[in-house]
Design an enzyme around this catalytic site. Structure first.
Site, PDB file in Angstrom:
ATOM      1  N   ARG A 296       0.860  -1.177   0.000  1.00 43.32           N
ATOM      2  CA  ARG A 296       0.000   0.000   0.000  1.00 43.32           C
ATOM      3  C   ARG A 296       0.893   1.222   0.000  1.00 43.32           C
ATOM      4  O   ARG A 296       1.936   1.245   0.643  1.00 43.32           O
ATOM      5  CB  ARG A 296      -0.899   0.047   1.248  1.00 43.32           C
ATOM      6  CG  ARG A 296      -1.944  -1.032   1.301  1.00 43.32           C
ATOM      7  CD  ARG A 296      -3.090  -0.704   0.355  1.00 43.32           C
ATOM      8  NE  ARG A 296      -4.125  -1.715   0.399  1.00 43.32           N
ATOM      9  CZ  ARG A 296      -4.438  -2.485  -0.618  1.00 43.32           C
ATOM     10  NH1 ARG A 296      -3.802  -2.389  -1.751  1.00 43.32           N
ATOM     11  NH2 ARG A 296      -5.407  -3.366  -0.522  1.00 43.32           N
TER      12      ARG A 296
ATOM     13  N   GLU B 116      -7.025   6.208  -9.542  1.00 48.13           N
ATOM     14  CA  GLU B 116      -8.008   6.485 -10.589  1.00 48.13           C
ATOM     15  C   GLU B 116      -7.372   7.042 -11.853  1.00 48.13           C
ATOM     16  O   GLU B 116      -8.052   7.631 -12.693  1.00 48.13           O
ATOM     17  CB  GLU B 116      -9.056   7.456 -10.050  1.00 48.13           C
ATOM     18  CG  GLU B 116      -9.827   6.871  -8.881  1.00 48.13           C
ATOM     19  CD  GLU B 116     -10.722   7.884  -8.199  1.00 48.13           C
ATOM     20  OE1 GLU B 116     -10.619   9.089  -8.496  1.00 48.13           O
ATOM     21  OE2 GLU B 116     -11.523   7.452  -7.362  1.00 48.13           O
TER      22      GLU B 116
ATOM     23  N   HIS C 237      -0.975  -1.932 -10.473  1.00 50.23           N
ATOM     24  CA  HIS C 237      -1.301  -2.886  -9.408  1.00 50.23           C
ATOM     25  C   HIS C 237      -2.485  -3.732  -9.866  1.00 50.23           C
ATOM     26  O   HIS C 237      -3.617  -3.503  -9.468  1.00 50.23           O
ATOM     27  CB  HIS C 237      -1.629  -2.103  -8.125  1.00 50.23           C
ATOM     28  CG  HIS C 237      -1.807  -2.944  -6.914  1.00 50.23           C
ATOM     29  ND1 HIS C 237      -0.754  -3.530  -6.258  1.00 50.23           N
ATOM     30  CD2 HIS C 237      -2.908  -3.288  -6.225  1.00 50.23           C
ATOM     31  CE1 HIS C 237      -1.203  -4.194  -5.209  1.00 50.23           C
ATOM     32  NE2 HIS C 237      -2.511  -4.067  -5.170  1.00 50.23           N
TER      33      HIS C 237
END
Length: 95
Positions: free
Chosen positions: A12, A44, A71
């Site tokens: 993350r 996004e 990812h």
């Protein structure tokens, strides 16, 4: 002087101190950085400052070793089939 280590983050974005990472790369305390996660998730596709992508691309353009990948490991046909099998087995176990 160039550092000897690479920082690789596939977990993350938030687990890495962004300011410290950029400083370490700019000062060449790290040999490079490779990431497939960003500081704002879900990603996004924006190059805004919150995601950190533009800053990473700027470091790369300045000659630093920066590798950025998407990812998406969990979205292959095989991984989706495996998730479905594990889910079905879990449901059977609990019926």
């Amino acid at each position: 002087r160039e550092g000897g280590g690479w920082l690789v983050n596939v977990a993350r974005g938030a687990v890495v101190d962004r300011a410290a990472l950029f400083s370490s790369v700019e000062q060449r305390e790290l040999r490079g950085v490779a990431v497939d996660v960003f500081w704002r998730e879900p990603f996004e596709g924006s190059l805004d400052d919150e995601s950190g992508l533009q800053a990473l691309l700027d470091l790369r353009a300045a000659g630093h070793n920066v590798v950025v990948t998407p990812h998406v490991a969990g979205t292959t046909e095989e991984s989706i089939e495996t998730m479905a099998r594990v889910f079905a087995a879990s449901v059977e176990t609990h019926l």
